[in-house]
Write an enzyme that holds these catalytic residues in place. Sequence first.
Site, PDB file in Angstrom:
ATOM      1  N   ASP A  75      -7.360  -4.609   5.646  1.00  0.00           N
ATOM      2  CA  ASP A  75      -8.700  -4.127   5.953  1.00  0.00           C
ATOM      3  C   ASP A  75      -9.474  -3.921   4.660  1.00  0.00           C
ATOM      4  O   ASP A  75      -8.969  -4.169   3.566  1.00  0.00           O
ATOM      5  CB  ASP A  75      -8.657  -2.838   6.781  1.00  0.00           C
ATOM      6  CG  ASP A  75      -7.909  -1.702   6.089  1.00  0.00           C
ATOM      7  OD1 ASP A  75      -7.640  -1.791   4.868  1.00  0.00           O
ATOM      8  OD2 ASP A  75      -7.582  -0.709   6.769  1.00  0.00           O
ATOM      9  N   ASP A 120      -2.771  -2.894   3.258  1.00  0.00           N
ATOM     10  CA  ASP A 120      -3.257  -2.976   4.638  1.00  0.00           C
ATOM     11  C   ASP A 120      -4.358  -4.023   4.755  1.00  0.00           C
ATOM     12  O   ASP A 120      -5.183  -4.191   3.853  1.00  0.00           O
ATOM     13  CB  ASP A 120      -3.799  -1.618   5.096  1.00  0.00           C
ATOM     14  CG  ASP A 120      -2.680  -0.673   5.527  1.00  0.00           C
ATOM     15  OD1 ASP A 120      -1.513  -1.115   5.578  1.00  0.00           O
ATOM     16  OD2 ASP A 120      -2.973   0.500   5.810  1.00  0.00           O
ATOM     17  N   GLU A 161       0.819  -1.221   0.000  1.00  0.00           N
ATOM     18  CA  GLU A 161       0.000   0.000   0.000  1.00  0.00           C
ATOM     19  C   GLU A 161       0.843   1.255   0.000  1.00  0.00           C
ATOM     20  O   GLU A 161       0.466   2.257  -0.608  1.00  0.00           O
ATOM     21  CB  GLU A 161      -0.932   0.000   1.215  1.00  0.00           C
ATOM     22  CG  GLU A 161      -1.933   1.128   1.213  1.00  0.00           C
ATOM     23  CD  GLU A 161      -3.083   0.888   2.171  1.00  0.00           C
ATOM     24  OE1 GLU A 161      -3.587   1.874   2.728  1.00  0.00           O
ATOM     25  OE2 GLU A 161      -3.492  -0.274   2.360  1.00  0.00           O
ATOM     26  N   LYS A 162       1.995   1.205   0.688  1.00  0.00           N
ATOM     27  CA  LYS A 162       2.826   2.399   0.824  1.00  0.00           C
ATOM     28  C   LYS A 162       4.291   2.020   0.593  1.00  0.00           C
ATOM     29  O   LYS A 162       4.682   0.867   0.794  1.00  0.00           O
ATOM     30  CB  LYS A 162       2.686   3.008   2.226  1.00  0.00           C
ATOM     31  CG  LYS A 162       1.247   3.308   2.634  1.00  0.00           C
ATOM     32  CD  LYS A 162       1.212   3.823   4.064  1.00  0.00           C
ATOM     33  CE  LYS A 162      -0.217   3.968   4.556  1.00  0.00           C
ATOM     34  NZ  LYS A 162      -0.835   2.653   4.835  1.00  0.00           N
ATOM     35  N   TYR A 192      -1.081  -3.351  14.004  1.00  0.00           N
ATOM     36  CA  TYR A 192      -1.938  -2.603  13.086  1.00  0.00           C
ATOM     37  C   TYR A 192      -2.952  -1.757  13.862  1.00  0.00           C
ATOM     38  O   TYR A 192      -3.684  -2.269  14.709  1.00  0.00           O
ATOM     39  CB  TYR A 192      -2.669  -3.586  12.166  1.00  0.00           C
ATOM     40  CG  TYR A 192      -3.558  -2.943  11.136  1.00  0.00           C
ATOM     41  CD1 TYR A 192      -3.011  -2.236  10.071  1.00  0.00           C
ATOM     42  CD2 TYR A 192      -4.939  -3.039  11.237  1.00  0.00           C
ATOM     43  CE1 TYR A 192      -3.819  -1.646   9.119  1.00  0.00           C
ATOM     44  CE2 TYR A 192      -5.762  -2.455  10.285  1.00  0.00           C
ATOM     45  CZ  TYR A 192      -5.195  -1.756   9.231  1.00  0.00           C
ATOM     46  OH  TYR A 192      -6.013  -1.164   8.295  1.00  0.00           O
ATOM     47  N   ARG A 228      -5.688   0.271  12.863  1.00  0.00           N
ATOM     48  CA  ARG A 228      -7.089   0.539  12.465  1.00  0.00           C
ATOM     49  C   ARG A 228      -7.981  -0.650  12.804  1.00  0.00           C
ATOM     50  O   ARG A 228      -8.721  -1.155  11.968  1.00  0.00           O
ATOM     51  CB  ARG A 228      -7.149   0.869  10.974  1.00  0.00           C
ATOM     52  CG  ARG A 228      -6.363   2.121  10.609  1.00  0.00           C
ATOM     53  CD  ARG A 228      -6.222   2.275   9.098  1.00  0.00           C
ATOM     54  NE  ARG A 228      -5.306   3.336   8.750  1.00  0.00           N
ATOM     55  CZ  ARG A 228      -5.674   4.539   8.290  1.00  0.00           C
ATOM     56  NH1 ARG A 228      -6.950   4.815   8.123  1.00  0.00           N
ATOM     57  NH2 ARG A 228      -4.781   5.460   7.995  1.00  0.00           N
TER      58      ARG A 228
END
Length: 669
Positions: free
Chosen positions: A103, A101, A7-8, A319, A321
């Site tokens: 999610d 991520d 993702e990043k 993590y 979130r």
Amino acid sequence: MRLYLCEKPSQGKDIARVLGAKQRGNGCYNGPGIVVTWCIGHLIEAAPPEAYGEQYKYWSIEQLPIIPERWRSEVKASTAKQFKIVKGLLAQATNLVIATDADREGEMIARELLELCGYQGAIQRLWLSALNDASIRKALDSLKPSAETLPLYDSALARSRADWLIGMNLSRLFTVLGRQAGYDGVLSVGRVQTPTLRLVVDRDREIACFVSVPYWTVEVNLSTAGQSFSTSWVPPDDSADAAGRCLQQTVAQQAAERIRSAHEAQVLSVETERVREAPPLPFSLSTLQEVCSRQLGLDVQETLDIAQSLYETHKATTYPRSDSGYLPESMLADVPTVLDALLATDPDLRPLFNRLDRTQRSRAWDDAKVSAHHGIIPTLEPANLAAMSEKALAVYRLIRAHYLAQFLPHHEFDRTAVRLSCADERLHATGKQIAVPGWHQALPRHDADADDEPAKRRQVLPPLAEGTRCLIGDVELKALKTLPPKPYTQGELIKAMKGVAKLVTDPRLKQTLKETTGIGTEATRAGTINGLLTRGYLIKNGRAIRASEAAFTLIDAVPTTITDPGTTAIWEQALDMIETGQMTLETFVGKQAAWVTQLVQCASLAIKVPEGPPCPLCGETTRQRRGKTGPFWSCRRYPDCKGSVAITPAGRRKRLTSRKLRRSAPKAF
């Protein structure tokens, strides 16, 4: 070639290091038979209305609703370079590992990209809860099949399309209606942001409408065996309200005089109860935001950013979130490693560690209550506290404390209630005596929450028994007033969003809603509040947040079904149903589209806006608006075109009242 899609960039760097992909390429890392690349958040985004037709460049009710037959997405201009790199790598890949991520949103970031690029190869899913090396290796050894997490994409896509339908259509609808009524601002309507704003508007109105009621108390200081303590007068039932407050000044004054004239008070009864408090669960994101708002004064977005940095940059916590405070039972095997890492990180913890029971299993370890993510806890490897900012260190210590609390005894205290009699008046005293400090020893500020408890409830009472006589000391008559509710803080608003089912009054919605249903998600609530602040709908006032004038205008303009938090909570429940396969993406989006269509139709029928003469500047038709000097005809392309025509008295129309539209608005679902 196996491609890992992160993702990043920072995430890609960590995974590449563990995989041994050491050669830095253009937007990627290369290793033997593998490539690690990354997105930069969403590389693509939903296309705006004008992408579906030139006519949508201009805002007008006649063009609503905008319901795409075939949904379009487009590459974000700011990250187009990285998109080109990822697209080229996808064309070469024979096997893909999604490593975004873990999610709903992370799933969408990857899957929407694969769909746009037409990737047809094999897919596996890397499910990471921490970015330290040990956790990455563990996750790499247990990759999930693609089908297991695909429903997350459907749920995220449903959320995205519902947000688009509501935001694009209703923002245009109510902005145009507002302009016709003389309001020049944009009325931004959102599936989550508008009911969130309604919570603050309702609270502010409750404060504004609050009528303070005077009442009186009598505080009496007593002493026995050389130790003093505080008591409160208990008013007669016929002079007190439902909360036990005395509303008659003369009754309180007479009671105070009788008590002053007496020499002593006698104990009628003493009741002591041993209270055992279990350790608090590890943090979910929302509970972390609530505590950091209350104890550290942090904004909810700031807390999320710090928690994200502890996860990504410092590799110190898992993590962030997460919507769960529970831990999987399989992680019990990691307890010795985590505790050893914590002690290596901070040797000053040694005295506390000597009191830990490493074999203790608290209520936090419960597979049945773990969702896709577990509670936020320290990682398996030592962290560098010196590299953390002061605020990051404070948040880390809170997370660490809630983990260490699982290995300490219950916090136990004796709560004592004493009834006394003095000159035929009743007195009452309460006391608290800590018996076992327990898990409170782990908290960095174990007395932070107790500060909100009145001192007279936390006092340590002297030894008392039935019949004990106490000497009268100071007697104070106090004139007080009932206080209005307090404005929301950001942390309290997060709590209200999460527990919105408790605030719903509609019996139909209340019956349907689960008690755990909230509005927004752990990952989006901070962004929603931040967006309302940025748009000027919410205003910071110290730690409190208040609604602006624009917020009241918006909430009054739109139908209740849009602002009702219960409606949005029902939608969130439906998104969960998509995630578990109980509802399809198509069914959900279809219902949203039908609801938006009905709402626009109701508005169109309610207003019956007549057209005016042609615009003198561009020739377009005009609509009636109201200015400082009265109504006038304004170009329908306003504010792009500011042509206007004076209006005659005969050309005036009745304005739409929001009440009429609110009555005719359809119910959602």
